[in-house]
Design an enzyme around this catalytic site. Sequence first.
Site, PDB file in Angstrom:
ATOM      1  N   THR A 279      -6.581  -3.627  -1.374  1.00  9.67           N
ATOM      2  CA  THR A 279      -6.119  -4.521  -0.310  1.00  9.67           C
ATOM      3  C   THR A 279      -5.481  -5.732  -0.965  1.00  9.67           C
ATOM      4  O   THR A 279      -5.958  -6.195  -2.007  1.00  9.67           O
ATOM      5  CB  THR A 279      -7.279  -4.968   0.592  1.00  9.67           C
TER       6      THR A 279
ATOM      7  N   CYS B  93       0.778  -6.124   2.497  1.00  6.79           N
ATOM      8  CA  CYS B  93      -0.463  -5.686   3.130  1.00  6.79           C
ATOM      9  C   CYS B  93      -0.442  -4.175   3.006  1.00  6.79           C
ATOM     10  O   CYS B  93       0.579  -3.538   3.304  1.00  6.79           O
ATOM     11  CB  CYS B  93      -0.528  -6.125   4.589  1.00  6.79           C
TER      12      CYS B  93
END
Length: 231
Positions: A83, A197
């Site tokens: 992430t 992202c």
Amino acid sequence: MKTIGLLGGMSWESTESYYRALNTGIKASLGGLHSARVVMVSVDFAEIEVLQRQGDWEAMASILAREARRIEAAGADMLLIATNTMHKVAPEVADAIDIPLLHIADATGERLVADGMRRVGLLGTRFTMEQDFYKARLTERFGIEVLVPEEEQRQRVHRVIYEELCQGRIEPRSKTEYLEIIESLRQRGVEAVILGCTEIALLVNQTDTQVPLYDTTAIHAGSAVAMALEP
């Protein structure tokens, strides 16, 4: 082949993309029936998301450091935090383990420099777009100027990530909005846009725009594959 440690679940949709990319990369390099050696811990993202809204990064650092130690104990030779946003606590995680942590911004910065990119746009959660842990690393380590969308656009990007992409929803309207935001960044002079992202590549990809897109999931996984195959 070295064993890749994968700290995922944030969200599991993008972690699935990581697992596929790691195995695809190993197979492309070695052929046959080869697949990646992976040790993975997947956290409950609902717990992390609450802490994000509360701004309790210390608690999140503690959780990720604990899980990173579990991955190391299971035999991993390196660690990926799957992430972008949670790289805010990457220093604390790296300090908790003795194996190298492959930082997603470093992998992305190296690719941008190799391609001659010097002024880029950044899409991601509002934490990634508005705080300095990611942008400053690209600027200070790689000399890359980073632009983010305007405030209202940042709110839209963030909402789609949490309310749609992290819940497995791919909405055509949101794709159109993202492409409009990418175009607005191009008009402000960026040479490329970072999909900062790990879920964004589920919504938009290079076939959707002429603006060069840098998929951080693919780049990060590719760096891990290269390290796994080093002598």
